[in-house]
Design an enzyme around this catalytic site. Sequence first.
Site, PDB file in Angstrom:
ATOM      1  CB  SER A  79     115.960   1.892  48.563  1.00  0.00           C
ATOM      2  OG  SER A  79     116.601   1.307  49.664  1.00  0.00           O
ATOM      3  CE  LYS A 138     120.006  -0.223  47.373  1.00  0.00           C
ATOM      4  NZ  LYS A 138     120.088   0.619  48.584  1.00  0.00           N
TER       5      LYS A 138
END
Lengths: 206, 206
Positions: free
Chosen positions: B126, B163
């Site tokens: 990701s 993230k």
Amino acid sequence: MDHDELTPRQRQILDFIVERTRASGAPPTRVEIAAAFGFRSANAAEEHLRALVRKGAIEMAPGRSRGIRVVSVATPAGGTGVLPLIGQVAAGSPILAVENIESEVAIDAALFQPRADYLLRVRGDSMSGIGVLDGDFLAVHRSATAESGQIVVARIDDEVTVKRLQRDGERVRLCAENPAYAPIEIDLSRGELAIEGLAVGVVRRW
Amino acid sequence: MDHDELTPRQRQILDFIVERTRASGAPPTRVEIAAAFGFRSANAAEEHLRALVRKGAIEMAPGRSRGIRVVSVATPAGGTGVLPLIGQVAAGSPILAVENIESEVAIDAALFQPRADYLLRVRGDSMSGIGVLDGDFLAVHRSATAESGQIVVARIDDEVTVKRLQRDGERVRLCAENPAYAPIEIDLSRGELAIEGLAVGVVRRW
DNA sequence: TCCATGGCTGTATGTTCATACAGTATCGCG
DNA sequence: CGCGATACTGTATGAACATACAGCCATGGA
């Protein structure tokens, strides 16, 4: 080494010792272990420690307070390594020449396989396709040979570059991992290619 | 931090404490310090320790044997730092709990800024957009707060994730660096977000 | 000159610690 | 069944430790 034969309880004790040592800077005492596990007798801790010594998980220095040492779980083959960080390679100089060494970085060379000999500062984004970015440090293992498919540090016309090697008999290609760059074709028979090392890892600081 | 104001003798004592702690696994006692320096009284060591506490070089836990902790973080000569490598984080457990520590890696924590506290094995792609790939080790600095735009290690619903943080008043978004993943929107007022740390670097071994 | 600070010796006290001995209970093994 | 190993409680003792107090000597300001 192989203290897999520890009972669950003994493993809990061992874990506690490791955790407590890390947290407080010194191993726990028998009483502290007993308190942590709710033992009403410090001797319960003592016997667990003896079992751990018997099974090779810890060592104890007799008569010494907090004399518990956890065996081998920690550092795998202590490498107090310091790797030279190569910034820019001056034309015509060997990569590891003193004038190219920008600084020294404390990293265990044995972290990488095969072992890293130096770190090379990557310039440009030609290898961004495999997550090697401008400014990254490439961990390099010195080697004059390489196999097809490996990421190599090569020298072409006195310039050091990082590319993926593709060998096809006498024909060799150095491919960037970025579609914006064209592969470099080289004829081995003319001997224009000098392989300096293999890329074995990456270190990036933000 | 700035114990440059230490006298030469005090620095010797401090160095001895560091060395001895590393060598034996626990800080020395007053008597051991006195013996090492040839003091005929343990009180000489006691007073040196008090001076070191006064000057912020060490901390002492009262009444506790070997209760000396060296405050300085960047280990002196280049730093023989060892960082815990966190593999998978068991649900509900603190990241640095012993059961999560896969091994220890010899890297100087001060290589990164701010200093790295542990390495976290990255799973999934990701964050591939910024060159953080599956299997990479993310160097993480522990912190409960972060600013907009930083790469954070966060915990959502007992799951640890990496993230980019984007804050917009009460609204917070956690963005992957990969178009295949949608941003996660979070309402801060519900307190579902726990920031565990800031990403300060990457280590990759091939 | 006085006084604070660093650097010690010497003595002392009470707590912390390692460790031994005597038991109890459970469990798996031959 | 009996035996050894695990997993404790309970008690005890001496050595290891932290730490306080009383001094001594030197150095460097105020």
